[in-house]
Design an enzyme around this catalytic site. Structure first.
Site, PDB file in Angstrom:
ATOM      1  N   ALA A 250       9.441   3.010   1.318  1.00  0.00           N
ATOM      2  CA  ALA A 250       9.875   2.063   0.273  1.00  0.00           C
ATOM      3  C   ALA A 250       8.694   1.185  -0.143  1.00  0.00           C
ATOM      4  CB  ALA A 250      11.009   1.190   0.787  1.00  0.00           C
ATOM      5  N   GLY A 251       7.947   0.722   0.855  1.00  0.00           N
ATOM      6  CA  GLY A 251       6.793  -0.132   0.570  1.00  0.00           C
ATOM      7  C   GLY A 251       5.723   0.627  -0.217  1.00  0.00           C
TER       8      GLY A 251
HETATM    9  P1  ATP Z   1       8.396   0.845   4.647  1.00  0.00           P
HETATM   10  O1  ATP Z   1       9.782   1.127   5.143  1.00  0.00           O
HETATM   11  O2  ATP Z   1       7.835   1.891   3.759  1.00  0.00           O
HETATM   12  O3  ATP Z   1       7.435   0.411   5.730  1.00  0.00           O
HETATM   13  P2  ATP Z   1       8.002  -1.841   3.803  1.00  0.00           P
HETATM   14  O4  ATP Z   1       8.514  -2.474   5.062  1.00  0.00           O
HETATM   15  O5  ATP Z   1       6.541  -1.841   3.546  1.00  0.00           O
HETATM   16  O6  ATP Z   1       8.581  -0.383   3.657  1.00  0.00           O
HETATM   17  P3  ATP Z   1      10.083  -3.155   2.394  1.00  0.00           P
HETATM   18  O7  ATP Z   1       9.953  -4.617   2.347  1.00  0.00           O
HETATM   19  O8  ATP Z   1      11.086  -2.587   3.353  1.00  0.00           O
HETATM   20  O9  ATP Z   1       8.651  -2.530   2.544  1.00  0.00           O
HETATM   21  O10 ATP Z   1      10.500  -2.616   0.962  1.00  0.00           O
HETATM   22  C1  ATP Z   1       9.631  -2.675  -0.158  1.00  0.00           C
HETATM   23  C2  ATP Z   1      10.463  -2.972  -1.394  1.00  0.00           C
HETATM   24  O11 ATP Z   1      11.413  -1.912  -1.565  1.00  0.00           O
HETATM   25  C3  ATP Z   1      11.287  -4.255  -1.305  1.00  0.00           C
HETATM   26  O12 ATP Z   1      10.506  -5.374  -1.718  1.00  0.00           O
HETATM   27  C4  ATP Z   1      12.435  -3.927  -2.252  1.00  0.00           C
HETATM   28  O13 ATP Z   1      12.054  -4.158  -3.598  1.00  0.00           O
HETATM   29  C5  ATP Z   1      12.628  -2.420  -2.043  1.00  0.00           C
HETATM   30  N1  ATP Z   1      13.662  -2.164  -1.025  1.00  0.00           N
HETATM   31  C6  ATP Z   1      13.493  -1.970   0.301  1.00  0.00           C
HETATM   32  N2  ATP Z   1      14.683  -1.810   0.936  1.00  0.00           N
HETATM   33  C7  ATP Z   1      15.625  -1.881  -0.028  1.00  0.00           C
HETATM   34  C8  ATP Z   1      17.074  -1.778  -0.032  1.00  0.00           C
HETATM   35  N3  ATP Z   1      17.764  -1.569   1.104  1.00  0.00           N
HETATM   36  N4  ATP Z   1      17.696  -1.889  -1.218  1.00  0.00           N
HETATM   37  C9  ATP Z   1      17.022  -2.085  -2.383  1.00  0.00           C
HETATM   38  N5  ATP Z   1      15.668  -2.187  -2.443  1.00  0.00           N
HETATM   39  C10 ATP Z   1      14.980  -2.091  -1.288  1.00  0.00           C
END
Ligand code: ATP
Ligand code: RIB
Length: 309
Positions: A250-251
């Site tokens: 997601a990140g």
């Molecule tokens: P990763 O799981 O790849 O390590 P991350 O921890 O770097 O991700 P997150 O903060 O989990 O990043 O998510 C990045 C962005 O994705 C968030 O700022 C949001 O915009 C979107 N996002 C993450 N989880 C969700 C969710 N459950 N529903 C909607 N949007 C989400």
């Protein structure tokens, strides 16, 4: 090209399990898949699928995983002329467990990513003058990440730096080289030196990172969205309401979407909204690269969302 990614390329070995095993515990999983991943490759695919000309510089091993990873990058439209096949080691791998609550835990073994060095930097330097945005993460050796940021800064290419995986010991010389830093809440907490668990603490952490010399700080807060501190102004971009099944990458999707928006000329808020929409779509699907949306999928998602308001 518009975007260059200097980063890691991994094959993800993904197990679905009821819960993440505790130390010493053995559990039976429900499903297994090998899927293309790696923070650098994921960010490159995320930008390319949104239609931006994107090049990746990095390494894979001379093994079947490496061939598969290169094929998958090319199919997504990522330019791979800057990716070398390293015959001295294996391709990067990530052992990933995803549980019933869509939480994940990941062990990354760098392999070829850990060998990225001077010759890869030379390939990056020759491509950099054609780029608008450089995307960096922390799955390559720190010394080459710093050298890349320096080179981009010198010629005015926008540096977006994802300090992931988390490490608390970033040198102070790195911060002023970064235009936009994008930690998640764990990474933000490690860099700021206190726990980040709310919008308020994220804003405080953003102020700390801004004081270190970063122009724009974006802290990603999962389903709570993201907060941004830009030139003294603080604002939030809420997450799009979706049903998450797997948040791996997601990140990365957010960062690829952000870079794609900025390289296409969007302002920061619009680029962050695009990033949040792409990332929301990605969490509704399994896997890293298979979950990253195309431009058409993102446009449909945004249109359906606008209709609901
Ligand atoms: P990763 O799981 O790849 O390590 P991350 O921890 O770097 O991700 P997150 O903060 O989990 O990043 O998510 C990045 C962005 O994705 C968030 O700022 C949001 O915009 C979107 N996002 C993450 N989880 C969700 C969710 N459950 N529903 C909607 N949007 C989400
Ligand atoms: O950010 C997700 C990525 O982290 C996975 O694809 C895995 O390869 C690890 O690098």
């Amino acid at each position: 090209m518009s975007i260059i990614v200097f980063g890691s390329i991994n094959l993800d070995l993904v197990a679905r399990t009821a819960h993440i095993p505790a130390p010493g515990e053995t559990i039976v999983g429900q499903h297994f898949a090998t899927l293309p991943g790696g923070k650098g490759a994921n960010q490159a695919v995320a930008a390319a699928r949104l239609g931006l000309p994107t090049e990746l510089v990095g390494r894979v091993g001379s093994d079947q995983f490496g061939e598969l990873l290169l094929q998958s990058l090319s199919l997504s439209g990522v330019g791979c002329a800057g990716v070398t096949v390293d015959s001295t080691t294996h391709s990067g791998v990530a052992l990933i467990a995803v549980d019933d609550a869509s939480e994940n835990s990941i062990i990354v073994v760098p392999g070829a990513n850990g060998q990225v060095g001077a010759s890869d930097l030379q390939r990056l330097y020759s491509l950099l003058p054609q780029a608008k945005v450089l995307l960096l993460q922390l799955e390559l050796p720190l010394s080459v990440v710093i050298a890349a940021a320096k080179a981009a800064k010198q010629i005015g290419v926008t540096v977006i730096f994802d300090p992931a995986p988390a490490r608390p010991d970033l040198p102070s010389e790195l911060y002023p080289l970064i235009d936009i830093i994008t930690p998640n809440q764990i990474e933000a907490g490690q860099l700021a030196g206190f726990e980040v668990n709310s919008l308020a603490t994220a804003q405080q952490a953003a102020a700390v990172l801004h004081q270190q010399g970063v122009g724009t700080v974006i802290i990603k807060l999962g389903q709570q969205g993201a907060v941004c501190l830009n030139q003294g102004e603080s604002f939030e971009i809420p997450a799009f309401p979706v049903k998450a099944v797997d948040t791996v990458a997601a990140g990365d999707c957010f960062n690829g979407g952000l870079a794609a928006g900025l390289a296409a000329g969007m302002n920061l808020r619009a680029a962050m909204r695009q990033a949040a929409a792409a990332a929301a779509l990605s969490v509704t699907r399994a896997g890293a690269q298979p979950s990253l949306p195309t431009r058409a999928e993102l446009d449909r998602f945004l249109a359906s969302f606008d209709l609901q308001i």
